[in-house]
Motif scaffolding. Sequence first.
Motif, PDB file in Angstrom:
ATOM      1  N   GLY A 146      38.320  36.201  46.524  1.00 44.23           N
ATOM      2  CA  GLY A 146      38.452  35.028  47.383  1.00 44.23           C
ATOM      3  C   GLY A 146      39.142  33.904  46.636  1.00 44.23           C
ATOM      4  N   ALA A 147      38.951  32.694  47.117  1.00 42.96           N
ATOM      5  CA  ALA A 147      39.565  31.526  46.486  1.00 42.96           C
ATOM      6  C   ALA A 147      38.954  31.290  45.107  1.00 42.96           C
ATOM      7  CB  ALA A 147      39.365  30.294  47.365  1.00 42.96           C
ATOM      8  N   CYS A 148      39.738  30.697  44.213  1.00 46.07           N
ATOM      9  CA  CYS A 148      39.236  30.349  42.879  1.00 46.07           C
ATOM     10  C   CYS A 148      38.208  29.235  43.012  1.00 46.07           C
ATOM     11  CB  CYS A 148      40.374  29.861  41.986  1.00 46.07           C
ATOM     12  SG  CYS A 148      41.584  31.141  41.602  1.00 46.07           S
ATOM     13  N   PRO A 149      37.129  29.290  42.218  1.00 45.28           N
ATOM     14  CA  PRO A 149      36.172  28.191  42.239  1.00 45.28           C
ATOM     15  C   PRO A 149      36.838  26.899  41.746  1.00 45.28           C
ATOM     16  CG  PRO A 149      35.374  30.025  40.882  1.00 45.28           C
ATOM     17  CD  PRO A 149      36.761  30.345  41.305  1.00 45.28           C
ATOM     18  N   ALA A 150      36.305  25.771  42.149  1.00 39.79           N
ATOM     19  CA  ALA A 150      36.887  24.479  41.783  1.00 39.79           C
ATOM     20  C   ALA A 150      36.928  24.269  40.273  1.00 39.79           C
ATOM     21  CB  ALA A 150      36.088  23.349  42.447  1.00 39.79           C
ATOM     22  N   ASP A 151      36.020  24.905  39.532  1.00 39.83           N
ATOM     23  CA  ASP A 151      35.972  24.697  38.088  1.00 39.83           C
ATOM     24  C   ASP A 151      36.833  25.694  37.304  1.00 39.83           C
ATOM     25  OD1 ASP A 151      34.348  26.904  38.579  1.00 39.83           O
ATOM     26  OD2 ASP A 151      32.886  26.360  37.034  1.00 39.83           O
ATOM     27  N   MET A 152      37.674  26.488  37.989  1.00 34.23           N
ATOM     28  CA  MET A 152      38.591  27.426  37.311  1.00 34.23           C
ATOM     29  C   MET A 152      40.026  27.083  37.652  1.00 34.23           C
ATOM     30  SD  MET A 152      36.955  31.274  37.480  1.00 34.23           S
ATOM     31  CE  MET A 152      38.065  32.027  36.303  1.00 34.23           C
ATOM     32  N   LYS A 153      40.876  27.043  36.627  1.00 36.47           N
ATOM     33  CA  LYS A 153      42.294  26.773  36.797  1.00 36.47           C
ATOM     34  C   LYS A 153      43.067  28.082  36.839  1.00 36.47           C
ATOM     35  CE  LYS A 153      41.997  22.459  34.280  1.00 36.47           C
ATOM     36  NZ  LYS A 153      42.412  21.715  33.103  1.00 36.47           N
ATOM     37  N   PRO A 154      44.224  28.141  37.485  1.00 33.10           N
ATOM     38  CA  PRO A 154      45.042  29.360  37.463  1.00 33.10           C
ATOM     39  C   PRO A 154      45.329  29.797  36.015  1.00 33.10           C
ATOM     40  CG  PRO A 154      45.884  27.850  39.102  1.00 33.10           C
ATOM     41  CD  PRO A 154      44.814  27.097  38.321  1.00 33.10           C
ATOM     42  N   GLY A 155      45.148  31.092  35.787  1.00 29.41           N
ATOM     43  CA  GLY A 155      45.343  31.662  34.457  1.00 29.41           C
ATOM     44  C   GLY A 155      44.068  31.738  33.635  1.00 29.41           C
ATOM     45  N   GLU A 156      43.027  31.072  34.097  1.00 33.27           N
ATOM     46  CA  GLU A 156      41.757  31.076  33.359  1.00 33.27           C
ATOM     47  C   GLU A 156      40.971  32.348  33.681  1.00 33.27           C
ATOM     48  OE1 GLU A 156      37.710  28.357  33.038  1.00 33.27           O
ATOM     49  OE2 GLU A 156      39.527  27.464  33.887  1.00 33.27           O
ATOM     50  N   SER A 157      40.338  32.901  32.639  1.00 33.47           N
ATOM     51  CA  SER A 157      39.507  34.103  32.789  1.00 33.47           C
ATOM     52  C   SER A 157      38.135  33.866  32.182  1.00 33.47           C
ATOM     53  CB  SER A 157      40.148  35.287  32.069  1.00 33.47           C
ATOM     54  OG  SER A 157      41.341  35.657  32.688  1.00 33.47           O
ATOM     55  N   ARG A 158      37.149  34.513  32.769  1.00 32.63           N
ATOM     56  CA  ARG A 158      35.786  34.469  32.255  1.00 32.63           C
ATOM     57  C   ARG A 158      35.207  35.863  32.300  1.00 32.63           C
ATOM     58  NH1 ARG A 158      33.864  29.286  35.805  1.00 32.63           N
ATOM     59  NH2 ARG A 158      35.240  27.794  34.787  1.00 32.63           N
TER      60      ARG A 158
END
Length: 175
Positions: free
Chosen positions: A161-173
Amino acid sequence: MLYHSRILVGTTVGLMLLGGCSGKNDKTGSNATTAAVTPAKITPRTPKPGLWAMTVTAAGMPNPMTMRTCMAATAPGSTSFTPPPQPGQTCAKSSVVPTATGYTIDTECSANGMTMAIQGTVSGDFSTSFRTDLVTRMTGANMPAAAATGTKSSVDAKYLGACPADMKPGESRQG
Protein backbone atom coordinates in the motif's frame (compact mmCIF):
# COMPACT_ATOMS: atom_id res chain seq x y z
CA MET A 1 30.57 -17.42 4.59
CA LEU A 2 28.45 -15.02 6.64
CA TYR A 3 30.52 -12.09 5.32
CA HIS A 4 29.88 -13.17 1.73
CA SER A 5 26.17 -13.65 2.42
CA ARG A 6 26.00 -10.08 3.70
CA ILE A 7 27.71 -8.83 0.55
CA LEU A 8 25.24 -10.81 -1.56
CA VAL A 9 22.22 -9.56 0.37
CA GLY A 10 23.48 -6.01 0.09
CA THR A 11 24.03 -6.41 -3.64
CA THR A 12 20.65 -8.03 -4.23
CA VAL A 13 18.75 -5.43 -2.27
CA GLY A 14 20.95 -2.69 -3.71
CA LEU A 15 20.02 -3.65 -7.26
CA MET A 16 16.38 -3.50 -6.29
CA LEU A 17 16.48 -0.24 -4.41
CA LEU A 18 19.26 2.02 -5.56
CA GLY A 19 18.03 2.28 -9.11
CA GLY A 20 14.56 3.21 -7.89
CA CYS A 21 16.00 5.91 -5.65
CA SER A 22 18.18 7.45 -8.32
CA GLY A 23 15.45 7.98 -10.88
CA LYS A 24 18.04 8.17 -13.68
CA ASN A 25 20.73 6.17 -15.44
CA ASP A 26 24.35 7.30 -15.52
CA LYS A 27 25.45 7.12 -19.15
CA THR A 28 28.86 8.74 -18.88
CA GLY A 29 32.45 7.55 -18.63
CA SER A 30 33.29 3.95 -17.82
CA ASN A 31 30.03 3.44 -15.94
CA ALA A 32 27.87 3.58 -19.06
CA THR A 33 24.52 1.85 -18.88
CA THR A 34 23.77 -0.24 -21.93
CA ALA A 35 20.66 1.15 -23.56
CA ALA A 36 18.52 -1.64 -24.91
CA VAL A 37 16.31 -1.26 -27.93
CA THR A 38 12.81 -2.01 -26.72
CA PRO A 39 10.57 -3.71 -29.29
CA ALA A 40 7.31 -1.84 -29.85
CA LYS A 41 5.31 -4.71 -28.28
CA ILE A 42 7.17 -4.55 -24.95
CA THR A 43 6.32 -1.73 -22.57
CA PRO A 44 8.82 -1.63 -19.69
CA ARG A 45 7.12 -1.91 -16.32
CA THR A 46 8.36 -0.64 -12.98
CA PRO A 47 7.17 -1.28 -9.44
CA LYS A 48 4.16 0.72 -8.32
CA PRO A 49 5.22 3.54 -5.97
CA GLY A 50 4.50 2.70 -2.34
CA LEU A 51 5.45 0.28 0.42
CA TRP A 52 6.78 -3.12 -0.63
CA ALA A 53 7.63 -6.16 1.53
CA MET A 54 10.75 -7.80 0.07
CA THR A 55 11.88 -11.23 1.19
CA VAL A 56 15.48 -12.04 0.29
CA THR A 57 16.74 -15.63 0.16
CA ALA A 58 20.24 -16.67 -0.83
CA ALA A 59 22.51 -19.66 -0.66
CA GLY A 60 24.44 -19.49 2.59
CA MET A 61 21.79 -17.45 4.41
CA PRO A 62 20.35 -19.46 7.31
CA ASN A 63 16.97 -17.68 7.11
CA PRO A 64 15.22 -15.42 4.63
CA MET A 65 15.45 -11.69 5.40
CA THR A 66 12.35 -9.51 5.03
CA MET A 67 12.51 -5.77 4.50
CA ARG A 68 9.84 -3.13 4.06
CA THR A 69 10.87 -0.60 1.42
CA CYS A 70 9.25 2.63 0.32
CA MET A 71 9.60 2.76 -3.48
CA ALA A 72 9.45 6.07 -5.36
CA ALA A 73 7.96 6.60 -8.79
CA THR A 74 10.50 5.78 -11.49
CA ALA A 75 11.70 8.60 -13.73
CA PRO A 76 10.81 8.24 -17.43
CA GLY A 77 13.49 6.33 -19.34
CA SER A 78 14.87 4.52 -16.29
CA THR A 79 14.10 1.34 -14.39
CA SER A 80 14.05 0.48 -10.70
CA PHE A 81 16.63 -2.19 -11.41
CA THR A 82 19.55 -0.05 -12.62
CA PRO A 83 21.69 0.93 -9.65
CA PRO A 84 23.80 4.07 -9.97
CA PRO A 85 27.57 3.53 -9.93
CA GLN A 86 29.18 3.72 -6.52
CA PRO A 87 32.26 5.88 -5.78
CA GLY A 88 35.43 4.17 -7.05
CA GLN A 89 33.46 1.60 -9.03
CA THR A 90 34.08 0.85 -12.71
CA CYS A 91 31.46 -1.10 -14.64
CA ALA A 92 32.45 -3.01 -17.76
CA LYS A 93 28.77 -3.67 -18.42
CA SER A 94 25.48 -2.70 -16.86
CA SER A 95 22.51 -3.92 -18.84
CA VAL A 96 18.84 -4.06 -17.87
CA VAL A 97 16.76 -5.18 -20.86
CA PRO A 98 12.94 -5.24 -20.90
CA THR A 99 11.35 -8.59 -21.77
CA ALA A 100 7.74 -9.71 -22.18
CA THR A 101 7.64 -10.73 -18.49
CA GLY A 102 9.95 -8.14 -16.90
CA TYR A 103 13.70 -7.67 -17.37
CA THR A 104 17.02 -9.45 -17.79
CA ILE A 105 19.98 -8.10 -15.83
CA ASP A 106 23.66 -8.45 -16.76
CA THR A 107 26.23 -6.38 -14.86
CA GLU A 108 29.94 -6.54 -14.14
CA CYS A 109 31.56 -3.96 -11.87
CA SER A 110 34.95 -3.71 -10.16
CA ALA A 111 36.13 -1.83 -7.09
CA ASN A 112 38.91 -2.26 -4.54
CA GLY A 113 40.42 -5.27 -6.33
CA MET A 114 37.13 -7.18 -6.44
CA THR A 115 34.93 -7.84 -9.47
CA MET A 116 31.24 -8.69 -9.11
CA ALA A 117 29.20 -10.06 -12.02
CA ILE A 118 25.43 -10.39 -11.68
CA GLN A 119 23.07 -12.06 -14.14
CA GLY A 120 19.39 -12.65 -13.64
CA THR A 121 15.76 -11.89 -14.31
CA VAL A 122 12.98 -9.79 -12.84
CA SER A 123 9.38 -10.84 -13.48
CA GLY A 124 5.91 -10.05 -12.22
CA ASP A 125 3.01 -7.68 -12.71
CA PHE A 126 4.89 -4.90 -10.80
CA SER A 127 1.59 -3.63 -9.33
CA THR A 128 1.05 -6.33 -6.72
CA SER A 129 4.23 -8.43 -6.90
CA PHE A 130 7.53 -9.12 -8.62
CA ARG A 131 10.38 -11.60 -8.25
CA THR A 132 14.08 -11.21 -8.88
CA ASP A 133 16.32 -14.24 -9.46
CA LEU A 134 20.05 -13.51 -9.59
CA VAL A 135 23.37 -15.34 -9.79
CA THR A 136 26.27 -13.36 -8.34
CA ARG A 137 29.91 -14.23 -9.06
CA MET A 138 32.70 -12.47 -7.17
CA THR A 139 36.41 -12.64 -7.93
CA GLY A 140 39.43 -10.94 -6.44
CA ALA A 141 42.52 -11.53 -4.35
CA ASN A 142 40.61 -11.89 -1.07
CA MET A 143 37.67 -13.89 -2.40
CA PRO A 144 37.42 -17.67 -1.97
CA ALA A 145 37.29 -19.70 -5.19
CA ALA A 146 33.73 -20.79 -4.33
CA ALA A 147 32.52 -17.19 -4.76
CA ALA A 148 33.49 -17.33 -8.46
CA THR A 149 31.16 -20.28 -9.12
CA GLY A 150 28.10 -18.18 -8.40
CA THR A 151 25.66 -17.71 -5.56
CA LYS A 152 21.94 -17.80 -6.26
CA SER A 153 19.60 -15.34 -4.60
CA SER A 154 16.02 -14.24 -4.99
CA VAL A 155 13.78 -11.41 -3.86
CA ASP A 156 10.02 -11.90 -3.64
CA ALA A 157 8.29 -8.53 -3.40
CA LYS A 158 4.65 -7.87 -2.47
CA TYR A 159 2.91 -4.48 -2.60
CA LEU A 160 1.54 -3.41 0.79
CA GLY A 161 0.00 0.00 0.00
CA ALA A 162 1.01 3.61 0.46
CA CYS A 163 4.26 4.40 2.30
CA PRO A 164 3.77 5.38 5.94
CA ALA A 165 4.23 9.08 6.69
CA ASP A 166 7.44 8.36 8.60
CA MET A 167 9.16 6.62 5.62
CA LYS A 168 10.80 8.43 2.71
CA PRO A 169 11.18 6.95 -0.80
CA GLY A 170 14.25 4.71 -0.88
CA GLU A 171 14.11 4.00 2.85
CA SER A 172 14.09 0.37 4.02
CA ARG A 173 13.43 -1.24 7.37
CA GLN A 174 13.92 -4.81 8.44
CA GLY A 175 10.85 -6.82 9.35
